[in-house]
Scaffold this active site. Structure first.
Site, PDB file in Angstrom:
ATOM      1  N   LYS A 280      -0.205  -3.777   6.393  1.00 10.46           N
ATOM      2  CA  LYS A 280       0.643  -3.849   7.575  1.00 10.46           C
ATOM      3  C   LYS A 280       0.304  -2.711   8.556  1.00 10.46           C
ATOM      4  CE  LYS A 280       2.055  -7.227   5.168  1.00 10.46           C
ATOM      5  NZ  LYS A 280       3.157  -7.167   4.230  1.00 10.46           N
TER       6      LYS A 280
ATOM      7  N   ARG B  59     -12.750   2.160 -10.320  1.00 15.06           N
ATOM      8  CA  ARG B  59     -11.469   1.820 -10.953  1.00 15.06           C
ATOM      9  C   ARG B  59     -10.738   3.051 -11.505  1.00 15.06           C
ATOM     10  NH1 ARG B  59     -10.671   0.571 -15.773  1.00 15.06           N
ATOM     11  NH2 ARG B  59     -12.807  -0.088 -16.161  1.00 15.06           N
TER      12      ARG B  59
ATOM     13  N   TYR C 136      11.287  -7.515  -0.097  1.00 19.34           N
ATOM     14  CA  TYR C 136      10.090  -8.304   0.134  1.00 19.34           C
ATOM     15  C   TYR C 136       9.945  -9.383  -0.953  1.00 19.34           C
ATOM     16  CZ  TYR C 136       5.220  -9.521   0.673  1.00 19.34           C
ATOM     17  OH  TYR C 136       4.067 -10.216   0.841  1.00 19.34           O
TER      18      TYR C 136
ATOM     19  N   ASP D  69       9.995   1.026  -0.762  1.00 13.71           N
ATOM     20  CA  ASP D  69       8.961   0.304  -0.025  1.00 13.71           C
ATOM     21  C   ASP D  69       9.132   0.706   1.438  1.00 13.71           C
ATOM     22  OD1 ASP D  69       7.455  -1.515   1.428  1.00 13.71           O
ATOM     23  OD2 ASP D  69       7.799  -3.155   0.011  1.00 13.71           O
TER      24      ASP D  69
END
Ligand SMILES: *Cc1c(COP(=O)(O)O)cnc(C)c1O
Length: 393
Positions: free
Chosen positions: A199, A48, A102, A174
């Site tokens: 993607k 993390r 989006y 983006d």
């Protein structure tokens, strides 16, 4: 190739590889440890903290691909979007963002930002003047998507970068639809580049991940929030993503070629009313796209002629799959009116330019002749059915 930069396929294949010193294997070893010694080490490692060996190695590759100093990878594209936006916005700050972005990013803004006192203006256009006219004294961020989803509008990156610098604003893009193979916004003065790695980076419809690239200072600011929010990516998926990116250049260039050819084929087809693809010369953003993209991408949209039954068309396709997602090696499509924009009333949808017969198409790497034949037979089939049904009435 940009000054002193290596070519895309070389970066995809080599940059950030971990050396297998023990066995001299050809690929990066996978380190699954979540637990590392903290004494006598340079870096205290923990998943993390975004600094396991595999995480760090993949970040080097992504930074090289986007021509930036630094990068971070996340558990999803939305983890990358939300962490990046929140890292630069505090109570009372304002964000300028196009309405046509989006759906997940749109929902994040409208559902969550009011809780934190973050203000925003949705602009209807995607031109630089639309952004400029929405800037307020408390604006901190310009957020953009180009090419946009689903109508593939194009925004001028250099002009947005210059506008932001003149006003002291930070720019976030983006860049998912273009992929780093086709567009490197940092070269045009955009600060922070976000990807849904689900993607084109993943590319095989089997990985959920996100990425952010930018300067060391910007990425460090995002990291300070990211370690608290906790959206890191598990090392096994990091390793799979590294493997996937090795072929990203080959895949995306094949998808570019197929999409350009398909857009021309559909543009000339009598059962298609309109095609949206920045590679077509009559697309309003064609010249800007040509100046800022290496390829026009694998995404296109088109409107079916009224005599074509949309549902029959979608179900008549042999190779092309109906899918909520995009950017896999297989061609897929969806109807925005039934998915991303289903909650809008038809007249609201129309206002955003989305007609009921609009199809968003994600071009795969299949042989182009097979794709054309598949689309042609599906159009013929769905038109006939409708004609038959009409004659029966
Ligand atoms: C899919 C997608 C996202 C969100 O990514 P997830 O990995 O699903 O969280 C963000 N932006 C664009 C353009 C996308 O296509």
């Amino acid at each position: 190739m940009k000054k002193g930069k290596r070519g895309v396929n070389t970066i995809c294949t080599h940059i950030g590889e971990l050396e297998d010193k023990t066995f001299k294997g050809a690929v990066s070893p996978l380190y699954m440890s979540t637990s590392y010694d903290y004494e006598d080490v340079d870096i205290k490692r923990y998943p993390r903290y975004f600094n396991t060996p595999n995480q760090e190695a993949l970040c080097l590759k992504i930074a090289a691909l986007e021509h930036t100093e630094s990068a971070l990878i996340f558990g999803s594209g939305m983890a990358a979007v939300s962490t990046s936006l929140l890292a630069f916005l505090s109570k009372g700050d304002h964000l300028v963002v196009p309405r046509q972005i989006y759906g997940g990013a749109y929902n994040l803004i409208v559902e969550e930002f009011p809780k934190y006192g973050i203000e925003f203006t949705f602009i209807d256009g995607t031109a630089v003047a639309d952004f400029e006219s929405a800037i307020q004294p408390n604006t901190r961020i310009l957020y953009l998507e180009t090419p946009s989803n689903p109508l593939l509008t194009i925004t001028d990156l250099s002009a947005i970068g210059a506008l932001a610098r003149s006003k002291g604003l930070t720019t976030l893009i983006d860049n998912t639809f273009a992929s780093p193979v086709n567009q490197n916004p940092a070269d045009f003065g955009i600060d922070i580049i976000i990807h849904s790695a689900t993607k084109y980076m993943g590319g095989h419809s089997d990985i959920c991940a996100g990425a952010v690239a930018g300067s060391k200072a910007h990425i460090d600011r995002i990291f300070q929030l990211a370690k608290n929010l906790g959206g890191s990516l598990s090392d096994y998926t990091v390793w799979l993503l590294e493997r996937s990116i090795k072929t990203m250049g080959l895949r995306v260039r094949a998808q570019n070629e197929n999409a350009l050819e398909l857009s021309r084929f559909l543009n000339a087809h009598p059962d298609i009313d309109k095609v949206y693809y920045p590679g077509l010369e009559d697309h309003p953003g064609h010249d800007i796209a040509k100046a800022q993209m290496q390829g026009f991408g694998g995404m296109l949209s088109f409107e079916l002629a009224p005599e074509v039954d949309q549902h029959t068309f979608m179900r008549s396709l042999k190779w092309v799959k109906v899918s909520m997602s995009l950017a896999g090696v297989e061609s897929t499509l969806l109807a925005p009116s039934e998915t991303s924009h289903a909650l809008l009333r038809p007249e609201e949808r129309l206002k955003t330019g989305i007609r009921d017969g609009l199809i968003r198409f994600s071009t795969g790497i299949e042989e182009i002749e097979d794709l054309k034949a598949d689309l042609a037979q599906a159009l013929e089939n769905s038109k006939n059915l409708k004609a038959e049904a009409l004659t029966k009435i």
